[in-house]
Design a protein around this motif. Structure first.
Motif, PDB file in Angstrom:
ATOM      1  N   VAL A   1      11.143   6.078   2.877  1.00 18.36           N
ATOM      2  CA  VAL A   1      12.291   5.162   2.805  1.00 18.36           C
ATOM      3  C   VAL A   1      12.465   4.474   1.461  1.00 18.36           C
ATOM      4  N   ILE A   2      11.365   4.378   0.670  1.00 19.20           N
ATOM      5  CA  ILE A   2      11.494   3.755  -0.653  1.00 19.20           C
ATOM      6  C   ILE A   2      10.762   4.612  -1.681  1.00 19.20           C
ATOM      7  N   ASP A   3      10.868   4.240  -2.964  1.00 19.14           N
ATOM      8  CA  ASP A   3      10.080   4.881  -4.018  1.00 19.14           C
ATOM      9  C   ASP A   3       9.004   3.910  -4.482  1.00 19.14           C
ATOM     10  N   PHE A   4       7.911   4.478  -5.018  1.00 19.45           N
ATOM     11  CA  PHE A   4       6.846   3.627  -5.531  1.00 19.45           C
ATOM     12  C   PHE A   4       6.827   3.666  -7.058  1.00 19.45           C
ATOM     13  N   THR A   5       6.347   2.558  -7.642  1.00 19.76           N
ATOM     14  CA  THR A   5       6.066   2.577  -9.078  1.00 19.76           C
ATOM     15  C   THR A   5       4.734   3.296  -9.259  1.00 19.76           C
ATOM     16  N   VAL A   6       4.211   3.304 -10.506  1.00 18.25           N
ATOM     17  CA  VAL A   6       2.853   3.834 -10.696  1.00 18.25           C
ATOM     18  C   VAL A   6       1.893   2.980  -9.865  1.00 18.25           C
ATOM     19  N   HIS A   7       0.780   3.586  -9.457  1.00 19.09           N
ATOM     20  CA  HIS A   7      -0.176   2.867  -8.589  1.00 19.09           C
ATOM     21  C   HIS A   7      -1.116   2.066  -9.470  1.00 19.09           C
ATOM     22  N   TYR A   8      -0.973   0.756  -9.473  1.00 19.06           N
ATOM     23  CA  TYR A   8      -1.724  -0.053 -10.446  1.00 19.06           C
ATOM     24  C   TYR A   8      -3.016  -0.653  -9.905  1.00 19.06           C
TER      25      TYR A   8
ATOM     26  N   ALA B   1      -6.737  -0.682  -3.685  1.00 14.55           N
ATOM     27  CA  ALA B   1      -7.228  -1.797  -2.869  1.00 14.55           C
ATOM     28  C   ALA B   1      -7.989  -1.295  -1.650  1.00 14.55           C
ATOM     29  N   ALA B   2      -9.007  -2.062  -1.279  1.00 18.46           N
ATOM     30  CA  ALA B   2      -9.740  -1.738  -0.060  1.00 18.46           C
ATOM     31  C   ALA B   2      -8.810  -1.918   1.121  1.00 18.46           C
ATOM     32  N   GLY B   3      -8.928  -1.071   2.115  1.00 14.21           N
ATOM     33  CA  GLY B   3      -8.130  -1.189   3.329  1.00 14.21           C
ATOM     34  C   GLY B   3      -8.647  -2.338   4.186  1.00 14.21           C
ATOM     35  N   PRO B   4      -8.428  -2.259   5.493  1.00 19.09           N
ATOM     36  CA  PRO B   4      -8.849  -3.363   6.350  1.00 19.09           C
ATOM     37  C   PRO B   4     -10.358  -3.379   6.595  1.00 19.09           C
ATOM     38  N   SER B   5     -10.897  -4.574   6.784  1.00 20.89           N
ATOM     39  CA  SER B   5     -12.267  -4.728   7.256  1.00 20.89           C
ATOM     40  C   SER B   5     -12.226  -5.699   8.436  1.00 20.89           C
ATOM     41  N   VAL B   6     -13.371  -5.971   9.047  1.00 19.03           N
ATOM     42  CA  VAL B   6     -13.382  -6.838  10.225  1.00 19.03           C
ATOM     43  C   VAL B   6     -14.267  -8.054   9.993  1.00 19.03           C
ATOM     44  N   LEU B   7     -13.677  -9.226  10.176  1.00 16.05           N
ATOM     45  CA  LEU B   7     -14.390 -10.499  10.055  1.00 16.05           C
ATOM     46  C   LEU B   7     -14.952 -10.867  11.426  1.00 16.05           C
ATOM     47  N   MET B   8     -16.256 -11.150  11.479  1.00 12.43           N
ATOM     48  CA  MET B   8     -16.868 -11.492  12.773  1.00 12.43           C
ATOM     49  C   MET B   8     -17.883 -12.619  12.561  1.00 12.43           C
ATOM     50  N   PRO B   9     -18.291 -13.276  13.657  1.00 12.62           N
ATOM     51  CA  PRO B   9     -19.345 -14.285  13.534  1.00 12.62           C
ATOM     52  C   PRO B   9     -20.630 -13.642  13.007  1.00 12.62           C
ATOM     53  N   LYS B  10     -21.443 -14.426  12.294  1.00 13.62           N
ATOM     54  CA  LYS B  10     -22.677 -13.895  11.695  1.00 13.62           C
ATOM     55  C   LYS B  10     -23.583 -13.245  12.729  1.00 13.62           C
TER      56      LYS B  10
ATOM     57  N   TYR C   1     -12.656   1.516   5.840  1.00  8.36           N
ATOM     58  CA  TYR C   1     -12.859   2.960   5.981  1.00  8.36           C
ATOM     59  C   TYR C   1     -12.077   3.734   4.933  1.00  8.36           C
ATOM     60  N   GLU C   2     -11.260   3.022   4.148  1.00  7.74           N
ATOM     61  CA  GLU C   2     -10.465   3.726   3.141  1.00  7.74           C
ATOM     62  C   GLU C   2     -10.073   2.784   2.021  1.00  7.74           C
ATOM     63  N   TYR C   3      -9.733   3.390   0.902  1.00  5.55           N
ATOM     64  CA  TYR C   3      -9.130   2.648  -0.200  1.00  5.55           C
ATOM     65  C   TYR C   3      -7.721   3.159  -0.354  1.00  5.55           C
ATOM     66  N   LEU C   4      -6.802   2.225  -0.585  1.00  8.00           N
ATOM     67  CA  LEU C   4      -5.403   2.603  -0.600  1.00  8.00           C
ATOM     68  C   LEU C   4      -4.793   2.146  -1.918  1.00  8.00           C
ATOM     69  N   PRO C   5      -4.169   3.076  -2.647  1.00  7.25           N
ATOM     70  CA  PRO C   5      -3.514   2.615  -3.872  1.00  7.25           C
ATOM     71  C   PRO C   5      -2.371   1.663  -3.543  1.00  7.25           C
TER      72      PRO C   5
ATOM     73  N   GLY D   1       0.834  -1.200   0.000  1.00 10.03           N
ATOM     74  CA  GLY D   1       0.000   0.000   0.000  1.00 10.03           C
ATOM     75  C   GLY D   1       0.868   1.248   0.000  1.00 10.03           C
ATOM     76  N   VAL D   2       0.386   2.282  -0.700  1.00 14.92           N
ATOM     77  CA  VAL D   2       1.164   3.516  -0.777  1.00 14.92           C
ATOM     78  C   VAL D   2       0.881   4.377   0.457  1.00 14.92           C
ATOM     79  N   THR D   3       1.864   4.535   1.322  1.00 10.49           N
ATOM     80  CA  THR D   3       1.692   5.401   2.494  1.00 10.49           C
ATOM     81  C   THR D   3       2.847   6.401   2.572  1.00 10.49           C
ATOM     82  N   ASP D   4       2.612   7.506   3.257  1.00 10.07           N
ATOM     83  CA  ASP D   4       3.639   8.560   3.362  1.00 10.07           C
ATOM     84  C   ASP D   4       4.892   8.025   4.047  1.00 10.07           C
ATOM     85  N   GLN D   5       4.680   7.232   5.109  1.00 10.18           N
ATOM     86  CA  GLN D   5       5.837   6.743   5.860  1.00 10.18           C
ATOM     87  C   GLN D   5       6.732   5.856   5.012  1.00 10.18           C
ATOM     88  N   ARG D   6       6.083   5.010   4.175  1.00 12.35           N
ATOM     89  CA  ARG D   6       6.886   4.144   3.301  1.00 12.35           C
ATOM     90  C   ARG D   6       7.597   4.989   2.257  1.00 12.35           C
ATOM     91  N   ASP D   7       6.909   6.075   1.804  1.00 10.98           N
ATOM     92  CA  ASP D   7       7.492   6.918   0.767  1.00 10.98           C
ATOM     93  C   ASP D   7       8.794   7.560   1.243  1.00 10.98           C
TER      94      ASP D   7
END
Lengths: 238, 274
Positions: free
Chosen positions: B114-121, B124-133, B215-219, B106-112
């Motif tokens: 220390v590394i470089d990113f390619t184009v964002h291809y 992706a959906a961020g985290p969700s929560v799996l729970m019993p029905k 709650y977010e989508y992350l390239p 995922g493209v985040t400022d903190q990662r940026d």
């Protein structure tokens, strides 16, 4: 200094994680060390009674818990004891959940692991007891219990202090493995911090220093205790 | 200075000597000279990178990596796939053990920083929560103070604890976390939405649902070492070419992913450019 970047230390979230981590590490180490010493004393007492079935039982305990990795013991306690029936019902959700928390699992397995080692340490202390001393005690009319408590323990505990120091410092460092079963101690938070900040080297150096300081305090305390309890003719002279 | 003071200082000196030794070589020259592209990919993360029944590493990002290899070196087989996990992929890249990572990054400022990113291809959906029905929770605020299983090192862990006040119970790996959820050690498992959706397709998990949606989508992008301009340009050119040829849409179909608008639009833009 040296091109290392410690700016992440200014983040209050990381500060509180580190503090919580140190507190949990200390709690886990203190609790499991105390129980381990207790187990060691009881085990050595049991062995000194020379009762056949008790000897066999204690030997079995020592072999099982000394010869298995504490990490395996923790994972076993955390993941499999509940399937063997150690379950309780959550009062809020009404669902079945494991009886032992992660902290309890870590504490129990570390205590048993340290205890097994401590039994051997105390036993070696008792076995170095010159026969003449126990015989002298007997001729003076000391009972078996009084001989153990008033003569053997005071001498044996001094003799085995150095190896006990080894066991306790090892046990302290082994607490870091509890991060695998989610006990939020120092290593647990360290991993999260360097994954967030990518300052792996800086975080590791800091954690290393924290461990060196904490374990040094412990071993310094033990060496003071050794010096305080030293017997003329035993151990190093002051 | 006492013994421990000296020890600490020499440890720091040694560590900083290692740190300052990082060299920024020209990766493109190395790759061409070696005639092989070394790529860090996931192998436990369907549909992006996973092991198929034959034990081969396949997936959306693996296809992309092979495409880049064939653009750079003329054959999709001139590639070495190195399995990485979230907790070590950046370190692998920085240490020079791989040339590029295509590993659900995922493209985040903190990662940026220390590394470089390619184009964002991918977006992706961020985290969700799996729970019993049976769970009645349906938003992030309701999780305040609750014990939720997670994975150590996930980028959203700090936000979960600080912003949502969730009591995270973090494991080293996914199987442990799934097991703990089944044992009810926590009331849910917070993880990457795509992976949890895939998990729900398994028979064992029919009693579970995605209770709280992302709650977010992350390239998502490939990761490159910093200031590696020539290599970055070559990799980006290859990715955009794949987009323009509609390859990414094809791989979505092959790996059973829902077709996303983001990829479709990038394909259109790239095709117009080519």
């Amino acid at each position: 200094m040296f091109g290392l970047d410690y700016s992440w230390l200014a983040d209050p979230a990381y500060q509180s994680w580190l503090v919580t981590g140190v507190i949990n590490t200390l709690e886990l180490a203190a609790l499991s060390s105390s129980v381990a010493i207790l187990i060691g004393m009881l085990g050595a007492l049991g062995l000194s009674l020379r009762v056949f079935w008790l000897d066999a039982l204690i030997e079995l305990f020592v072999e099982v818990f000394r010869n298995t990795p504490p990490l395996l013991q923790m994972l076993f306690a955390y993941f499999t004891l509940s399937t063997l029936g150690l379950e309780t019902t959550d009062p809020v959700t009404g669902l079945k959940m494991p009886l032992l928390s992660a902290f309890a699992c870590a504490c129990i397995s570390l205590s048993l692991f340290g205890g097994a080692l401590a039994i051997e340490a105390f036993r070696s202390g008792l076995e170095t007891m010159p026969k003449a001393i126990t015989e002298a005690g007997r001729s003076l009319g000391y009972s078996r219990w009084a001989r153990f408590w008033r003569i053997e323990v005071p001498i044996a505990s001094r003799v085995c202090l150095p190896s006990l120091t080894n066991i306790l410092t090892n046990l302290f460092k082994t607490t870091s493995q509890a991060s695998v079963i989610t006990v939020p101690e120092l290593m647990y938070y360290a991993g999260q911090i360097y994954n967030d900040t990518f300052r792996t080297l800086e975080v590791m150096i800091l954690i290393l220093i924290i461990y060196v300081v904490l374990v040094s305090i412990l071993s310094y305390g033990m060496s003071r205790l050794e010096a305080y309890l030293t017997l003329p003719g035993y151990g190093k002279e002051q | 200075m006492n013994k421990f003071g000296k020890l600490a200082v020499s440890a720091i000196a040694l560590a900083s000597a290692v740190a300052s030794n990082t060299v920024f070589a020209d990766t493109l020259d190395d790759v061409i000279a070696r005639d092989k592209l070394i790529v860090g990919v996931k192998n436990d993360y369907p549909p992006y990178g996973y092991l198929n029944d034959a034990g081969e590493t396949v997936g959306f990002e693996v296809e992309l990596a092979k495409y880049v290899a064939s653009e750079l070196l003329g054959s999709p087989d001139k590639i070495e796939l190195v399995p990485v996990v979230a907790a070590n992929r950046i370190q692998f890249l920085e240490a020079g053990r791989v040339d590029v990572i295509f590993a659900t990054l995922g493209v985040t400022d903190q990662r940026d920083e220390v590394i470089d990113f390619t184009v964002h291809y991918v977006n992706a959906a961020g985290p969700s929560v799996l729970m019993p029905k049976a769970a009645t929770v349906d938003n992030w605020e309701q999780l305040k103070g609750q014990s939720i299983c997670g994975i150590q090192g996930s980028y959203y862990n700090k936000k979960m604890t600080e912003e949502f006040g969730i009591n995270l119970v973090n494991f080293k790996n996914q199987p442990d976390a799934y097991r703990a959820l089944k044992d009810n050690r926590c009331i849910g498992f917070v993880f990457d939405d795509m992976t949890l959706q895939k998990k729900l397709e398994e028979a064992d998990w029919s009693d579970y649902k995605i209770a709280v949606t992302p709650y977010e989508y992350l390239p998502m992008a490939g990761g490159l070492r910093e200031d590696d301009a020539a290599f970055a340009e070559a990799v980006n050119k290859a990715i955009v070419k794949a987009e323009g040829e509609g390859k990414l849409i094809e791989w979505e179909t092959v790996f059973g992913m829902p077709h996303s608008e983001y990829i479709a639009e990038r394909a259109k833009a790239a095709a117009a450019q080519n």
